[in-house]
Design an enzyme around this catalytic site. Sequence first.
Site: not given
Length: 312
Positions: A15, A45, A212-213, A217, A243-244, A277
Site C-alpha cells: 500500500n 506484506g 507481540t506485546l 516485547g 509489527g511488520d 523513525r
Amino acid sequence: MNRANSTVLVAGSANLDFVVRAAHVPAPGETVLGRDFSTFPGGKGANQAVACARAGGAPTRMLLALGDDPYAVPLEASLRAAGVGLDVVRARGEPTGVAFVCLADGAENAITVAPGANATLRPEHLPPLNGVSHLLMQLETPLPTVEAWARAARRAGVYVALNAAPAQALPRGLQGDCRLLIVNEGELAAIAGTHGVAAGLDALDVEAVVVTLGARGCCARVGGEYLLQPGFVVEAIDTTGAGDTFCGTLVAALSLGLPFPAALRRACAASALACTRLGAQAGVPMHGEVQRLLASRKGEAAEELAAYAGLA
Ligand code: RIB
C-alpha cells in the site's frame, strides 16, 4: 538446512501510506486538525519483505499485486532498493492499495486500508517454489487465496508462517498448514476466542505461536516450551510497521538457521529501532544496526513480562 534453498517468499499486500501527524487519533465522529502530511511505502506484506531483506539479511522475494498507476512506482522502488526480488501481478483497472494513517504524537496510530489491487491476488498467482524455504503471509489479501497458498507451500515442504493481521477468525485448515503464527493480543483473542496471553497460546494448535506485546516485547510457545523476550527501550516516534518489522526479521532469522530464542531477540531489536523513525518501510533498520543494538545490551530481565503474560 541447505542454505542455497533458503529464500524467503513474502506473499501479500503493498500500500501507499498517506500519513497525517496529529496530537491524537480521532474518536468516532471527531475531526482532528492534524499537521504535516507525507506518503510512505507501506502495506503489511511489503513492509515484512523489506524487513526480511534489510533488517534480517535473508534472500527475499515478494509476490504482490499493483495497479497500473503512479502509486505503484514508489512501492516497487522501495522493495527493489531493499534487495527484494519481485513477482508482480499487474492488476489492470484496479488502483494500487492505499492506507490512511493517522499518526499520533504518542507514536500510536489508526489505519484504514483500501485494498485495491491487493484484493485481486488469486491462488494461481503463487510462483514456483523452487529455492523457497519459508513462506510469510498476512491477511490483507483474500482469505481463500492465503489458504490456497499455505496449502500449496506446505505440500511442497516449505515452512509456512502467517502474521494473522488484520484480526479475523482463521479457518482450521489454514491453522493446520501453518508452522508459525504471529499475532498481537487483539489478533490472538480473535483467533483463539480466549482472554489473556497464556490461555491464547495454549488454545492454538500450531507448532509455534508468537504474540507481540508492543513495547513490552513478545512471548511465544514453541512446541511445549514458553519463551519470553522483553522489548528494547527506545524513544518511539512512529509505531507504524513495527509489527511488520518484527515478522520479517523473525522469519529471516529462522530461515538463516537461528534458534527461536535468538530469532525472537533479533526481531524485538529490529522492531524497536523501527519505532524510532517515520514511515513503515522507511523505518526498517539495516541488519548492522540491529546487530549493534543486540551487542550493546546484555540480556533483558523477563519477570515483568512473565507476570503480564500469565507465565510467571
Ligand atoms: O502494519 C502497518 C501497515 O498496515 C501500513 O504500512 C499500512 O499500509 C497497513 O497495511
